[in-house]
Design a protein around this motif. Structure first.
Motif, PDB file in Angstrom:
ATOM      1  N   GLN B 279      50.029  42.464  38.501  1.00  0.00           N
ATOM      2  CA  GLN B 279      48.622  42.561  38.902  1.00  0.00           C
ATOM      3  C   GLN B 279      48.072  43.975  38.695  1.00  0.00           C
ATOM      4  OE1 GLN B 279      46.787  39.983  39.773  1.00  0.00           O
ATOM      5  NE2 GLN B 279      48.434  38.489  39.958  1.00  0.00           N
ATOM      6  N   VAL B 280      48.844  44.987  39.117  1.00  0.00           N
ATOM      7  CA  VAL B 280      48.349  46.362  38.999  1.00  0.00           C
ATOM      8  C   VAL B 280      48.214  46.750  37.531  1.00  0.00           C
ATOM      9  CG1 VAL B 280      48.861  48.790  39.495  1.00  0.00           C
ATOM     10  CG2 VAL B 280      49.176  47.053  41.276  1.00  0.00           C
ATOM     11  N   ILE B 283      45.078  45.101  36.203  1.00  0.00           N
ATOM     12  CA  ILE B 283      43.894  45.838  36.671  1.00  0.00           C
ATOM     13  C   ILE B 283      43.716  47.111  35.850  1.00  0.00           C
ATOM     14  CG2 ILE B 283      43.015  47.192  38.634  1.00  0.00           C
ATOM     15  CD1 ILE B 283      44.304  44.948  40.440  1.00  0.00           C
ATOM     16  N   TYR B 298      39.754  45.477  40.292  1.00  0.00           N
ATOM     17  CA  TYR B 298      40.532  44.874  41.388  1.00  0.00           C
ATOM     18  C   TYR B 298      39.805  43.623  41.903  1.00  0.00           C
ATOM     19  CZ  TYR B 298      42.636  45.140  46.212  1.00  0.00           C
ATOM     20  OH  TYR B 298      43.251  44.905  47.409  1.00  0.00           O
ATOM     21  N   GLN B 299      38.495  43.761  42.112  1.00  0.00           N
ATOM     22  CA  GLN B 299      37.691  42.637  42.578  1.00  0.00           C
ATOM     23  C   GLN B 299      37.686  41.488  41.572  1.00  0.00           C
ATOM     24  OE1 GLN B 299      34.993  40.205  44.649  1.00  0.00           O
ATOM     25  NE2 GLN B 299      36.070  42.020  45.380  1.00  0.00           N
ATOM     26  N   VAL B 300      37.492  41.826  40.326  1.00  0.00           N
ATOM     27  CA  VAL B 300      37.310  40.801  39.302  1.00  0.00           C
ATOM     28  C   VAL B 300      38.623  40.063  39.033  1.00  0.00           C
ATOM     29  CG1 VAL B 300      36.886  40.553  36.823  1.00  0.00           C
ATOM     30  CG2 VAL B 300      35.260  41.815  38.271  1.00  0.00           C
ATOM     31  N   VAL B 301      39.726  40.810  38.976  1.00  0.00           N
ATOM     32  CA  VAL B 301      41.031  40.163  38.790  1.00  0.00           C
ATOM     33  C   VAL B 301      41.338  39.280  39.996  1.00  0.00           C
ATOM     34  CG1 VAL B 301      43.527  40.584  38.709  1.00  0.00           C
ATOM     35  CG2 VAL B 301      41.988  41.852  37.197  1.00  0.00           C
ATOM     36  N   SER B 302      40.978  39.734  41.187  1.00  0.00           N
ATOM     37  CA  SER B 302      41.237  38.938  42.386  1.00  0.00           C
ATOM     38  C   SER B 302      40.486  37.605  42.341  1.00  0.00           C
ATOM     39  CB  SER B 302      40.838  39.727  43.636  1.00  0.00           C
ATOM     40  OG  SER B 302      41.191  39.027  44.804  1.00  0.00           O
ATOM     41  N   GLN B 303      39.303  37.592  41.733  1.00  0.00           N
ATOM     42  CA  GLN B 303      38.492  36.368  41.750  1.00  0.00           C
ATOM     43  C   GLN B 303      38.745  35.447  40.567  1.00  0.00           C
ATOM     44  OE1 GLN B 303      37.425  36.051  44.500  1.00  0.00           O
ATOM     45  NE2 GLN B 303      36.968  38.093  45.303  1.00  0.00           N
ATOM     46  N   ALA B 304      39.143  35.999  39.429  1.00  0.00           N
ATOM     47  CA  ALA B 304      39.256  35.149  38.238  1.00  0.00           C
ATOM     48  C   ALA B 304      40.622  35.222  37.566  1.00  0.00           C
ATOM     49  CB  ALA B 304      38.165  35.520  37.232  1.00  0.00           C
ATOM     50  N   GLY B 305      41.534  35.986  38.130  1.00  0.00           N
ATOM     51  CA  GLY B 305      42.860  36.094  37.522  1.00  0.00           C
ATOM     52  C   GLY B 305      43.736  34.906  37.873  1.00  0.00           C
ATOM     53  N   HIS B 306      44.681  34.619  36.987  1.00  0.00           N
ATOM     54  CA  HIS B 306      45.655  33.565  37.254  1.00  0.00           C
ATOM     55  C   HIS B 306      47.051  34.143  37.116  1.00  0.00           C
ATOM     56  CE1 HIS B 306      42.811  30.199  37.423  1.00  0.00           C
ATOM     57  NE2 HIS B 306      42.074  31.018  36.700  1.00  0.00           N
ATOM     58  N   SER B 307      48.010  33.459  37.702  1.00  0.00           N
ATOM     59  CA  SER B 307      49.384  33.947  37.671  1.00  0.00           C
ATOM     60  C   SER B 307      50.322  32.812  37.325  1.00  0.00           C
ATOM     61  CB  SER B 307      49.799  34.473  39.053  1.00  0.00           C
ATOM     62  OG  SER B 307      49.359  35.785  39.222  1.00  0.00           O
ATOM     63  N   PHE B 323      44.353  37.077  32.692  1.00  0.00           N
ATOM     64  CA  PHE B 323      42.898  37.090  32.828  1.00  0.00           C
ATOM     65  C   PHE B 323      42.302  36.372  31.615  1.00  0.00           C
ATOM     66  CE2 PHE B 323      38.582  38.650  33.140  1.00  0.00           C
ATOM     67  CZ  PHE B 323      38.381  38.625  34.526  1.00  0.00           C
ATOM     68  N   LEU B 327      36.104  35.663  29.731  1.00  0.00           N
ATOM     69  CA  LEU B 327      35.383  36.334  30.821  1.00  0.00           C
ATOM     70  C   LEU B 327      35.363  37.846  30.649  1.00  0.00           C
ATOM     71  CD1 LEU B 327      36.658  34.241  33.868  1.00  0.00           C
ATOM     72  CD2 LEU B 327      34.621  33.882  32.456  1.00  0.00           C
TER      73      LEU B 327
END
Lengths: 333, 333, 333, 333
Positions: B279-280, B283, B298-307, B323, B327
């Motif tokens: 994640q880091v 970002i 940080y905000q954008v990855v939190s809302q649209a990121g997948h794992s 990501f 987008l």
């Protein structure tokens, strides 16, 4: 035919039938929440319904709360609903028939002191200085189904993300006398923060108390896997549920089902333990209902199972273990 | 224009150009492996190639090995390939142009003493008795693209799963003098066991030594998230790579890119630390190349990121943070 | 009496005897290191000795290294020593007869980018800003056996701590072809950073290669549990070892023994897995050598066992599980 | 002198004075528990006392409970005691003046389904078969201060361990409306299962509600570090406490103090996070009360701090971080 066998046959029939529909002519129940509660616990119900009932409601919000201003209080969850006939060791079935956003903004608050998957917080204490506080206010364009935010410090200046509304919190009253704050997920469901809890998804929850005592709240217009910043696009929605009870069927952890997958929501810390709960429960599900030998189920889930990291910020983390429905053989019970 | 600025402009141009193609008329290089190696390390190259080269090869196997019989030895990985011009702090680009299964069976071995995400093993020691040993041999129907196995102990008696071939191991020689066995993933890539390493995927690896020293192997015809049983449908394949070097661009962890997503592969233990690395790094990728402010990314990855949880069984676990490319705003460098 | 029984009886005798002494009249071997190595691996020995030999040596340091100036290179470990007759599946016995500091300063370096148990680092990645870099230089008053440091930013202005010298790194060459950097602990010992490795302690290490190939280094004049800042009072010492080999006895993880306790050093990540390794190995030790039933040993270790968190900063964490010798019944083998 | 300075001076004086003694001539309060409670929560007090009061009581037990027969119910904890004048953000001081065993047996129950640090349980789910159930009944020889048990399956046939009685559970009512079952430790104290909570130890707990609402119970005649089997030598005791309140001093996590050390009890999962909480709180304690610069405190705790792993089985694990009192400089407040 002895009584037990009759009972088993009856349950099998029930399980193989389509989900119960409201009695013909019975109108949906409308429930307008006037207050929110801050914990998942046994308390006086706000609504009593029968299995099969459809309830049209909305998540709770009040003027000046978290959704409206910085520092606003969390409005709390709606509930509990008492589902008649649900007794301990039954399974509560909650079908999310409809989930529609009903406001034009969503907020995502970040520290300091906030929870985070990638920064020190009150549970993962670090000596580093905390991240600065920020409150992101997203505009929800419900016609185009996108969230939009201005980002003056970034080169792109704004970004637009497609929405995918979900319910962060779906719970029954926890076992025994325990009472968990609204941030907790667990075997009672709660704040699982799984983006799989969408319109069209059916959620199965264990029943620990008479009436199950169902709670819901915490709409995210969008949330990425892990909810790393500690919040999704937090907002409110109209929601329609249909409730049912599977008598005599005990599940240990919440399950979900959508068009593609059967799923288990395991919650715990560390992350690997949430993952283990979800995987082992999924394997046991294949053993119990689909007739797999344990080692065969272990093999098959290992090769074709999928997982989603739902949240890595709550007091318990949540991981979804999934298996594609089209790969499942017929049920054996 | 000073030299540094020129250099930067040149790199920017290079990065914005389509991936290098083999010089017109230059035929693909065919490389037939005659041995496998058991570790990722600096050693004498088996092939030297130029950036842009296309190499047609296959993963290594020998008679009587792991793929052919119970107790057979692991054949090892192919490599290293020396990519000319790759020097420390460059990035190696490996495009998986083609990945095709080339045998009719795949095996998945289970303990005892085996690695597992949901049973005690040598790294998660438990007092419980170990699971029984099993060796599952899957038939690969390459025409219908399915794996089939007989399961006499299960109600369904057999199951059929759609295949999705991947490369479990893609590595460069690790930094310094360290030498890791083939089971290890790390910042050098290695045994990431990510099902995202498929035909069509581009893999980016950091370069720690002259020539990068690239290794590959460990085909899985199919593998679920987490590879909980410790192995996928282990088999062999023909594979075609195209290599490239991004000069002067340093990445700390492996990255991938496919039609949908940019991705980072974080490897470590505990699972949450693998997740954090991925994640880091994702970002920071958005900050460095797409011009996001750190808190915005940080905000954008939190809302649209997948794992994706790639593996929870290897000496390091691997998590992919993703990501969606559609987008992303334009690159700033 | 069959050979196997004879062998067993012989081993039992060996184990019950006092640790071997150098043959009467044989003088200690003096070994002056002239170089350090950066990894634990199979390489050409710097010394060959027989079981029973006493070796007087010192840890390695060179002008301008880590101990002498900021940014100075790590001098590396001493070794390997080849112990004749040690073959795979034997146990190497290393008695630390003497460990005496030989310099007047010790250093403890803190980030940035440094390893830490309570701040983000390269393995526990965090978005927070890193801690500032600091290099603490302690004065070692060897007469009074205290370390002293000036702390101008603190109210006390200086602090004085009693010293307790230990050896951070004690290793054999790891199994197979793997080669781990000096920061790694594992089943081969290595950078366990256990303050139990003091003068008077006997260390038992598994043997993976002919001659065992023993390494040592990394003296801490003092170190707290967990080594949370990533370094102890790093310095150098004169050290005297006596070596022995227990033929045919295989241990899976390093063990130690001092006047009070028998101990196992479990290394891994997450911390709970290092703890589990140490506890399960200790339980199995009580089963194998002291005749306990497994469930009884589990009970007894649970009630009277002690633990030390040795390090929470290295690539693997290390936990010591201990059992008081005075509570042990007689050995059964 | 302004009011704030006066207040500060007053607090400083209070803190530097010996712990308050009961007013001359005031006899200890005797409290005989007649019931136990199963959760830590806000509820009607069973006793109201003033700061300085000494209370002689005992832990609760009833005929046929957990201590007396297999399958017997847990008797629950004693409390809550309302300490007059304690208000939120004060610190409750509980001195364990006396802790004496009052029965001749202790039990330790092991699975199945039991909690364990080294076997699969309900929070660390594993596919392995569970360990067999066992109930160990220890004889407590209170004259010789040893616990004795027959072990017919082990070579030694019996073992004898020196006792060291402790209180597993010491709590205040948790913050907000939350209600945690008796197995939970947390920032409210609770089931910390720390063997440092012995006769002579002073325990400091944060106050979240008027009167603090203190609970106690769960005597272990002996318990090893980590309580790996899920229970100590569970028994009952007479206990004498002295209570005090430090007005206006807020602590975030429980602290303890004995003749040797100041200590913090950090509780959480994973184990490393419990460790981090304890260490960071200890560092901040040295900063706040002993005038250390943060980086200096970090250094000093790293070099001279000690840790105890209290439990690795409860819903939260507990780690104690300790610093020797004799190494501390003078308090600055």
């Amino acid at each position: 035919m002895p009584a037990a066998a009759l009972l088993l046959a009856a349950f099998t029939l029930i399980l193989q039938q389509p989900r119960p529909q409201p009695a013909p002519g019975s109108a949906p129940i409308k429930f307008e929440p006037t207050a929110g509660v801050q914990t998942f616990a046994v308390r006086e119900p706000v609504l009593r319904i029968k299995p099969g009932a459809v309830v049209e409601s909305r998540t709770f919000s009040r003027a000046g709360d978290y959704y409206e201003r910085a520092g606003g209080a969390w409005p709390g969850e709606v509930g509990p609903f008492y589902i008649e006939g649900a007794t301990p060791n039954d399974t509560l079935v909650v079908k999310i028939l409809r989930l529609r956003l009903n406001r034009d903004t969503a907020v995502s608050s970040v520290g300091p002191g906030g929870i985070s998957a990638v920064a020190g917080d009150s549970r993962t204490r670090m000596l580093n200085d905390p991240l600065p506080a920020r409150r992101f206010v997203w505009q929800l364009d419900r016609t185009r189904n996108v969230g939009v935010i201005e980002l003056p410090s970034s080169a792109s200046k704004r970004i637009e993300l497609p929405l995918s509304p979900m319910l962060g919190r779906l719970a029954v009253a926890p076992a025994g006398e325990e009472e968990f704050g609204g941030l907790w997920p667990g075997n009672f469901g709660g704040n699982m923060d799984s983006s799989d809890a969408r319109e069209g998804t059916t959620v199965y929850l264990p029943v620990f108390h008479e009436g199950a005592l169902f709670y819901f709240g915490d709409v995210h217009a969008l949330q990425g896997d892990g909810e790393i910043v500690g919040s999704g696009l937090e907002t409110t929605a109209d929601v329609t549920f249909q409730f049912d009870v599977i008598k005599g069927r005990r599940i240990r952890w919440p399950r979900m089902e959508d068009a593609n997958d059967i799923m288990v929501a395991g919650s715990g810390r560390p992350l690997v333990d949430a993952f283990r709960i979800a995987q082992v429960e999924l394997i046991e599900w294949l053993v119990d209902e689909y007739g797999f030998d344990k080692m065969d189920a272990y093999q098959v889930v290992s090769q074709a199972g999928h997982s989603r990291i739902a949240n890595v910020v709550d007091p318990n983390y949540t991981v979804m273990a999934k298996f594609p429905k089209q790969l499942l053989p017929s049920k054996v019970k």
